[in-house]
Design an enzyme around this catalytic site. Structure first.
Site, PDB file in Angstrom:
ATOM      1  N   LYS A   9       0.850  -1.076   0.032  1.00  0.00           N
ATOM      2  CA  LYS A   9      -0.022   0.219  -0.053  1.00  0.00           C
ATOM      3  C   LYS A   9       1.009   1.253   0.003  1.00  0.00           C
ATOM      4  CE  LYS A   9      -1.063  -0.477   4.974  1.00  0.00           C
ATOM      5  NZ  LYS A   9       0.306  -0.016   5.277  1.00  0.00           N
ATOM      6  N   ARG A  33      -5.342   2.251  11.917  1.00  0.00           N
ATOM      7  CA  ARG A  33      -5.032   0.825  12.175  1.00  0.00           C
ATOM      8  C   ARG A  33      -5.659   0.238  13.422  1.00  0.00           C
ATOM      9  NH1 ARG A  33       0.477   1.481   9.932  1.00  0.00           N
ATOM     10  NH2 ARG A  33       1.683  -0.454   9.777  1.00  0.00           N
ATOM     11  N   ARG A  49      12.223  -6.881   1.529  1.00  0.00           N
ATOM     12  CA  ARG A  49      12.073  -5.499   1.251  1.00  0.00           C
ATOM     13  C   ARG A  49      13.289  -4.650   1.465  1.00  0.00           C
ATOM     14  NH1 ARG A  49       6.579  -2.607   3.349  1.00  0.00           N
ATOM     15  NH2 ARG A  49       7.674  -2.435   5.432  1.00  0.00           N
ATOM     16  N   ARG A  98      14.485  -2.390   7.047  1.00  0.00           N
ATOM     17  CA  ARG A  98      13.876  -1.630   8.065  1.00  0.00           C
ATOM     18  C   ARG A  98      14.189  -2.452   9.253  1.00  0.00           C
ATOM     19  NH1 ARG A  98       8.018   0.794   6.311  1.00  0.00           N
ATOM     20  NH2 ARG A  98       7.811  -0.373   8.306  1.00  0.00           N
ATOM     21  N   ARG A 102       3.917  -8.500  13.760  1.00  0.00           N
ATOM     22  CA  ARG A 102       3.157  -7.244  13.081  1.00  0.00           C
ATOM     23  C   ARG A 102       1.950  -8.020  12.106  1.00  0.00           C
ATOM     24  NH1 ARG A 102       7.465  -4.609   9.171  1.00  0.00           N
ATOM     25  NH2 ARG A 102       5.810  -3.268   8.715  1.00  0.00           N
TER      26      ARG A 102
HETATM   27  P1  AMP Z   1       4.437   1.169   8.576  1.00  0.00           P
HETATM   28  O1  AMP Z   1       5.607   1.875   8.028  1.00  0.00           O
HETATM   29  O2  AMP Z   1       2.950   1.880   8.179  1.00  0.00           O
HETATM   30  O3  AMP Z   1       4.546  -0.157   8.370  1.00  0.00           O
HETATM   31  O4  AMP Z   1       4.355   1.444  10.126  1.00  0.00           O
HETATM   32  C1  AMP Z   1       5.621   1.101  11.062  1.00  0.00           C
HETATM   33  C2  AMP Z   1       5.179   1.123  12.307  1.00  0.00           C
HETATM   34  O5  AMP Z   1       4.990   2.208  12.704  1.00  0.00           O
HETATM   35  C3  AMP Z   1       3.951   0.154  12.721  1.00  0.00           C
HETATM   36  O6  AMP Z   1       4.506  -1.392  12.846  1.00  0.00           O
HETATM   37  C4  AMP Z   1       3.669   0.729  14.081  1.00  0.00           C
HETATM   38  O7  AMP Z   1       4.514   0.226  15.076  1.00  0.00           O
HETATM   39  C5  AMP Z   1       3.890   2.200  13.835  1.00  0.00           C
HETATM   40  N1  AMP Z   1       2.607   2.856  13.334  1.00  0.00           N
HETATM   41  C6  AMP Z   1       2.413   3.201  12.038  1.00  0.00           C
HETATM   42  N2  AMP Z   1       1.280   3.652  11.962  1.00  0.00           N
HETATM   43  C7  AMP Z   1       0.442   3.233  12.953  1.00  0.00           C
HETATM   44  C8  AMP Z   1      -0.967   3.462  13.386  1.00  0.00           C
HETATM   45  N3  AMP Z   1      -1.557   4.124  12.723  1.00  0.00           N
HETATM   46  N4  AMP Z   1      -1.181   3.143  14.675  1.00  0.00           N
HETATM   47  C9  AMP Z   1      -0.203   2.638  15.604  1.00  0.00           C
HETATM   48  N5  AMP Z   1       1.064   2.399  14.959  1.00  0.00           N
HETATM   49  C10 AMP Z   1       1.381   2.702  13.821  1.00  0.00           C
END
Ligand code: AMP
Length: 215
Positions: free
Chosen positions: A13, A88, A127, A162, A173
């Site tokens: 996404k 989320r 990734r 990452r 996750r």
């Molecule tokens: P992402 O880059 O969207 O995969 O986010 C990486 C990490 O950031 C996630 O695994 C969460 O730990 C934190 N995170 C990002 N967006 C949210 C959200 N909306 N709610 C809670 N944690 C978030």
């Protein structure tokens, strides 16, 4: 156009959001990117978020909601925006509804990029992300390899994995996604905003499917 992008970790996404941003000229608002940028700057919010991100857990709702509220108050969103990685949880989705109501806005679509769990694990482990946060391009060692290993095609910076893309963290996750985020599919379906797109196949084909559902 105001869009929420839903999908598991590694569903693509983020990649699709970047392409949509270019096509529709609306900013991508990625809470994950905001946390990573805050961490790079060493702000207290960034350091707090890191303790959750490293474990594959969600950052607490109040922190995330505050971050999005601040971002949505900025003046560059006249044409709309694309929320990537937010909401989320159900409380986040309800908080977003409240923010939209106060701003007199509606969501147009909640796009679900649908990918089976086993495929997500394989994807995330391969990734690679560009270290240059102004670029942020993403690659995959198998599915979308850079021309030169370890180097970003777009800006020439180094690529890295990452911290939260290790296999154990990926499994955590996914568990968190299925428990806390998947209920949002139903939430947006009930509002007749859900647009489901199969997220398996070439990136451009998935992109075309998304453009089709956006009309
Ligand atoms: P992402 O880059 O969207 O995969 O986010 C990486 C990490 O950031 C996630 O695994 C969460 O730990 C934190 N995170 C990002 N967006 C949210 C959200 N909306 N709610 C809670 N944690 C978030």
């Amino acid at each position: 156009m105001r869009i929420v992008l839903l999908g598991g970790p590694g569903s693509g996404k983020g990649t699709q959001a970047k392409k949509l941003t270019e096509t529709y000229s609306v900013p991508q608002i990625s809470t994950g990117d905001i946390f990573r940028a805050a961490l790079k700057e060493g702000t207290p919010m960034g350091l707090k978020a890191k303790t959750y991100m490293d474990k594959g857990e969600l950052v607490p709702d109040d922190v995330v909601i505050g971050v999005v509220e601040e971002r949505l108050s900025k003046p560059d969103l006249g044409k709309g925006y694309m929320l990537d990685g937010f909401p989320r949880t159900l409380p986040q989705a309800q908080a977003l509804d409240g923010m939209l109501q106060r701003l007199g806005q509606n969501l147009d679509h909640a796009v679900l990029v649908d990918v089976p769990d086993e495929e997500l694990v394989a994807r995330l482990a391969g990734r690679r992300t560009c270290r240059n946060s102004d670029c942020g391009a993403m690659f995959h060692v198998m599915f979308n390899a850079p021309k030169k290993e370890g180097i970003c095609d777009k800006c020439g910076s180094e690529l890295y994995q990452r911290d939260d893309d290790s296999e154990a963290t990926i499994r955590e996750r996914l568990k968190v996604y299925n428990k806390q985020t998947a209920p949002l599919i139903d939430f947006y379906d009930k509002k007749t905003l859900l647009r489901r797109v199969a997220g398996v196949g070439p990136i451009d084909e998935i992109f075309n499917q998304i453009k089709k559902v956006l009309g």
